[in-house]
Motif scaffolding. Structure first.
Motif, PDB file in Angstrom:
ATOM      1  N   PHE A 471       0.852  -1.190   0.000  1.00 53.23           N
ATOM      2  CA  PHE A 471       0.000   0.000   0.000  1.00 53.23           C
ATOM      3  C   PHE A 471       0.893   1.248   0.000  1.00 53.23           C
ATOM      4  CE2 PHE A 471       0.663   0.004   4.605  1.00 53.23           C
ATOM      5  CZ  PHE A 471       0.617   1.355   4.947  1.00 53.23           C
ATOM      6  N   PRO A 472       0.497   2.287  -0.731  1.00 53.80           N
ATOM      7  CA  PRO A 472       1.341   3.490  -0.862  1.00 53.80           C
ATOM      8  C   PRO A 472       1.405   4.260   0.459  1.00 53.80           C
ATOM      9  CG  PRO A 472      -0.788   3.822  -1.933  1.00 53.80           C
ATOM     10  CD  PRO A 472      -0.743   2.389  -1.516  1.00 53.80           C
ATOM     11  N   ARG A 473       2.512   4.143   1.142  1.00 54.92           N
ATOM     12  CA  ARG A 473       2.609   4.715   2.488  1.00 54.92           C
ATOM     13  C   ARG A 473       2.610   6.232   2.485  1.00 54.92           C
ATOM     14  NH1 ARG A 473       5.504   0.628   6.682  1.00 54.92           N
ATOM     15  NH2 ARG A 473       4.546  -1.275   5.865  1.00 54.92           N
ATOM     16  N   ASP A 474       3.066   6.841   1.387  1.00 59.55           N
ATOM     17  CA  ASP A 474       3.022   8.305   1.317  1.00 59.55           C
ATOM     18  C   ASP A 474       1.584   8.822   1.223  1.00 59.55           C
ATOM     19  OD1 ASP A 474       5.745   8.449   1.442  1.00 59.55           O
ATOM     20  OD2 ASP A 474       6.036   8.592  -0.730  1.00 59.55           O
ATOM     21  N   ALA A 475       0.673   7.953   0.798  1.00 62.47           N
ATOM     22  CA  ALA A 475      -0.716   8.376   0.604  1.00 62.47           C
ATOM     23  C   ALA A 475      -1.540   8.280   1.884  1.00 62.47           C
ATOM     24  CB  ALA A 475      -1.376   7.533  -0.487  1.00 62.47           C
ATOM     25  N   TYR A 476      -1.017   7.561   2.881  1.00 57.15           N
ATOM     26  CA  TYR A 476      -1.799   7.312   4.093  1.00 57.15           C
ATOM     27  C   TYR A 476      -0.995   7.635   5.342  1.00 57.15           C
ATOM     28  CZ  TYR A 476      -5.083   4.936   1.020  1.00 57.15           C
ATOM     29  OH  TYR A 476      -5.981   4.656   0.024  1.00 57.15           O
ATOM     30  N   ASP A 477      -1.721   8.078   6.369  1.00 56.37           N
ATOM     31  CA  ASP A 477      -1.095   8.413   7.654  1.00 56.37           C
ATOM     32  C   ASP A 477      -1.351   7.354   8.717  1.00 56.37           C
ATOM     33  OD1 ASP A 477      -0.244  10.980   6.700  1.00 56.37           O
ATOM     34  OD2 ASP A 477      -2.325  11.654   6.907  1.00 56.37           O
ATOM     35  N   TYR A 478      -2.439   6.609   8.566  1.00 54.30           N
ATOM     36  CA  TYR A 478      -2.810   5.612   9.573  1.00 54.30           C
ATOM     37  C   TYR A 478      -3.241   4.318   8.890  1.00 54.30           C
ATOM     38  CZ  TYR A 478      -2.738   9.229  13.176  1.00 54.30           C
ATOM     39  OH  TYR A 478      -2.338  10.211  14.049  1.00 54.30           O
ATOM     40  N   VAL A 479      -3.048   3.218   9.613  1.00 47.49           N
ATOM     41  CA  VAL A 479      -3.470   1.893   9.161  1.00 47.49           C
ATOM     42  C   VAL A 479      -4.355   1.295  10.238  1.00 47.49           C
ATOM     43  CG1 VAL A 479      -2.735  -0.422   8.484  1.00 47.49           C
ATOM     44  CG2 VAL A 479      -1.334   1.557   7.862  1.00 47.49           C
ATOM     45  N   TRP A 480      -5.512   0.787   9.819  1.00 53.03           N
ATOM     46  CA  TRP A 480      -6.454   0.143  10.754  1.00 53.03           C
ATOM     47  C   TRP A 480      -6.586  -1.319  10.336  1.00 53.03           C
ATOM     48  CZ3 TRP A 480     -12.323   1.787  11.341  1.00 53.03           C
ATOM     49  CH2 TRP A 480     -12.875   1.116  12.453  1.00 53.03           C
ATOM     50  N   LEU A 481      -6.122  -2.209  11.196  1.00 53.89           N
ATOM     51  CA  LEU A 481      -6.260  -3.649  10.969  1.00 53.89           C
ATOM     52  C   LEU A 481      -7.428  -4.159  11.797  1.00 53.89           C
ATOM     53  CD1 LEU A 481      -2.529  -4.873  11.108  1.00 53.89           C
ATOM     54  CD2 LEU A 481      -3.856  -4.080   9.133  1.00 53.89           C
ATOM     55  N   ILE A 482      -8.421  -4.756  11.135  1.00 55.20           N
ATOM     56  CA  ILE A 482      -9.618  -5.262  11.819  1.00 55.20           C
ATOM     57  C   ILE A 482      -9.612  -6.784  11.739  1.00 55.20           C
ATOM     58  CG2 ILE A 482     -12.134  -5.249  11.882  1.00 55.20           C
ATOM     59  CD1 ILE A 482     -12.074  -2.484  10.643  1.00 55.20           C
ATOM     60  N   ILE A 483      -9.309  -7.407  12.868  1.00 53.58           N
ATOM     61  CA  ILE A 483      -9.206  -8.862  12.981  1.00 53.58           C
ATOM     62  C   ILE A 483      -8.489  -9.431  11.756  1.00 53.58           C
ATOM     63  CG2 ILE A 483     -10.428 -10.991  13.583  1.00 53.58           C
ATOM     64  CD1 ILE A 483     -12.747  -9.377  14.525  1.00 53.58           C
ATOM     65  N   PRO A 484      -7.249  -9.032  11.535  1.00 58.92           N
ATOM     66  CA  PRO A 484      -6.526  -9.509  10.354  1.00 58.92           C
ATOM     67  C   PRO A 484      -6.112 -10.962  10.517  1.00 58.92           C
ATOM     68  CG  PRO A 484      -5.046  -8.282  11.763  1.00 58.92           C
ATOM     69  CD  PRO A 484      -6.414  -8.174  12.392  1.00 58.92           C
ATOM     70  N   PRO A 485      -5.853 -11.657   9.427  1.00 55.01           N
ATOM     71  CA  PRO A 485      -5.288 -13.002   9.523  1.00 55.01           C
ATOM     72  C   PRO A 485      -3.849 -12.918  10.042  1.00 55.01           C
ATOM     73  CG  PRO A 485      -5.380 -12.295   7.244  1.00 55.01           C
ATOM     74  CD  PRO A 485      -6.091 -11.255   8.033  1.00 55.01           C
ATOM     75  N   PRO A 486      -3.297 -14.018  10.521  1.00 52.68           N
ATOM     76  CA  PRO A 486      -1.909 -13.992  11.016  1.00 52.68           C
ATOM     77  C   PRO A 486      -0.944 -13.534   9.917  1.00 52.68           C
ATOM     78  CG  PRO A 486      -3.015 -16.028  11.648  1.00 52.68           C
ATOM     79  CD  PRO A 486      -3.922 -15.338  10.675  1.00 52.68           C
TER      80      PRO A 486
END
Length: 553
Positions: A471-486
């Motif tokens: 994912f383009p990290r320059d485009a985003y400031d935050y990451v939300w993981l919702i019950i992600p797989p291992p």
């Protein structure tokens, strides 16, 4: 029409029962703040942009919102005045609460108009108000179907009273409003009205061929939205494919999943009860099918068999029709004159028990889903207003009966925090809003929010490791993981933990740290035999959900 020779109304035929049944249908949704429907949070994000597009300039940088005349605006229009009174979330909840109420009143009103009295068997149709399409969150569709049922009852009533000219005048604007809510409801109203008009013309002494022609003329007041449909679908920048015709396996699956909610055994057993009732209507000499509604059910069955799975980009088009088709068939059943009052009362009692069981399971299920929503939404306390947020929601490679209903929960960050979310559908002409955040690249819209452990065959979803790495990290400031797989914790490189509940987490992106690179093995997914049960080897009860994205509701 047929009425019971006994002029005394039974308890299930009274207005008190109709009101009580309609009010009781709201019970499952009274507790949850947000009705736990799969796609509803995604719609709520769009409503927020719609209401505040001119107030927050960054919304125009991320999304394009433009009003246009399309047949998919039911809730979108209703939230405008209601949100000013109740706020957006309560307004949406009130609108959704009205949907089962209107469905119940519509079914009972149709039964009353056709049979003269509400037959005891009609009670078995009421739980279909909470059907799979409802739980999926096709809110404009469900609202239009609920309104279509009541409009059809009005159509029957005005014919019974002989107000045909007045009916024609009323249904010209009424059909237009129904089309504006959602085209599907308008189309179903046309099918129901046409079949009823055929039977009425035949009962007036016309042969079936002439009855068919006269029915065509009779439903002309419902036809004007055809012009709106042509203008809509021929407009510029309108997209949306139509395909997946005659998918018989899927169609058979939909017939068993019309009440799909949480507990598979209970849901399938409930569907079996409905089919048992329909079979008894064919074999039991004490009950019979109304020619009027029986023909309507057959017409809907024909439409169901002919409908592709995707129409104008709107997925699960055929699936949505099933519960309403079955409901019309159930309320078509009525007792013959020889059925004793005791037998009718016993049947009504069984129908009431069936309603209470489904009401109880729907209520318990909604409460459990509400608990999961509350757990995940605590993350939003740690997301700033206007944040550029990319979200990843865990999913498996095949669809379990019990869905998480978290797929579009990220959109509540847009609704509550005016943050960018990558779960919005983006299909020009299908809805009023499309994404235009080019910096987000392939992670700008639905279904980029869905992540899986391995690569899923026949799916558009990405493995969690690939999404975190690419994912383009320059485009985003935050990451939300919702019950992600291992996943390998090295993919958290450059992500600063902000919040976690042990299953889900929020990270702040450190733009100075490059993301980790995928190894050759991670770039090349293993064959299905090494990834466990894939959707190709052991398909779940749904066809690949990737085919439904983006989606028109």
């Amino acid at each position: 029409m047929q009425a019971n020779s006994d002029q005394r109304l039974h308890w299930w035929q009274t207005r008190t029962f109709v009101v009580a049944a309609a009010l009781a249908s709201m019970i499952p949704l009274l507790w949850p703040d947000i009705p736990p429907m799969v796609d509803l949070p995604g719609h709520m994000g769009r409503y927020r942009v719609q209401l505040d597009y001119d107030h927050y300039p960054w919304l125009a940088d991320w999304y394009k919102f433009q009003w246009s005349l399309i047949g998919n605006l039911g809730v979108d229009l209703l939230v405008i005045p209601l949100s000013k009174i109740f706020g957006l979330e309560l307004a949406v909840k009130l609108i959704v609460l009205s949907m089962p109420v209107l469905t119940v009143t519509g079914l009972l009103w149709i039964a009353r108009e056709v049979h003269g009295r509400i037959p005891a068997s009609a009670l078995f149709a009421l739980p279909l108000a909470y059907n799979f399409a409802f739980h999926f969150g096709f809110v404009n569709f469900v609202l239009s179907m609920a309104l279509a049922l009541n409009a059809f009852a009005l159509w029957l009533r005005m014919a019974r009273l002989g107000h045909l000219r007045t009916r024609a005048i009323i249904f010209v604007p009424l059909s237009g409003l129904l089309w504006l809510c959602h085209t599907f409801g308008w189309g179903v109203l046309g099918v129901l009205a046409f079949s009823a008009e055929m039977v009425r013309q035949h009962d007036l002494g016309h042969r079936w061929d002439k009855a068919w022609l006269r029915a065509c003329l009779g439903v002309l007041p419902i036809a004007p939205p055809v012009t709106l449909m042509v203008l809509w679908r021929s407009g510029e920048h309108v997209t949306g494919l139509t395909g997946d015709w005659f998918n018989w396996r899927a169609k058979i699956d939909w017939m068993t999943m019309m009440l799909r909610d949480r507990w598979q055994a209970v849901d399938i057993a409930s569907v079996a009860v409905l089919y048992f009732i329909l079979l008894r209507g064919l074999r039991d000499r004490s009950i019979e099918y109304s020619r009027n509604l029986g023909l309507s059910a057959l017409f809907l069955l024909a439409v169901y068999l002919l409908l592709p799975r995707i129409v104008f980009g709107s997925a699960y088009a055929d699936m949505r029709l099933v519960p309403y088709m079955v409901a019309i068939a159930v309320i078509a059943i009525r007792p013959r004159r020889g059925l004793s009052p005791r037998g009718a009362s016993a049947l009504a009692a069984l129908g009431l028990v069936f309603c209470l069981i489904r009401l109880g399971t729907n209520t318990a299920s909604a409460w459990l889903y509400d608990q999961s929503y509350d757990r995940e939404l605590k993350a939003l306390d740690h997301v700033p207003v206007g944040a550029r947020l990319v979200s990843f929601v865990g999913e498996t490679c095949y669809s379990e009966w019990t869905m998480s209903r978290l797929e579009h929960v990220p959109a509540l960050a847009l609704e509550r925090r005016l943050a960018y979310t990558n779960d919005q559908w983006s299909m020009a002409g299908a809805q009023l809003m499309t994404t235009r955040y080019k910096a987000g690249g392939l992670y700008a819209h639905d279904p980029s929010e869905i992540v899986t452990p391995p690569t899923c065959p026949r799916r558009w979803w990405r493995p969690i490791s690939r999404s975190l790495a690419h994912f383009p990290r320059d485009a985003y400031d935050y990451v939300w993981l919702i019950i992600p797989p291992p996943f390998d914790k090295r993919f958290e490189q450059g992500l600063i933990p902000v919040w976690s509940n042990g299953h889900s987490a929020v990270f702040k992106v450190d733009h100075t740290v490059p993301p980790p690179r995928l190894t050759r093995d991670e770039l090349t997914p293993p064959p299905p035999s090494e990834t466990g049960s894939s959707s190709q080897e052991k398909p779940g009860p749904l066809p690949p959900r990737a085919a439904r994205a983006p989606e028109n509701h």
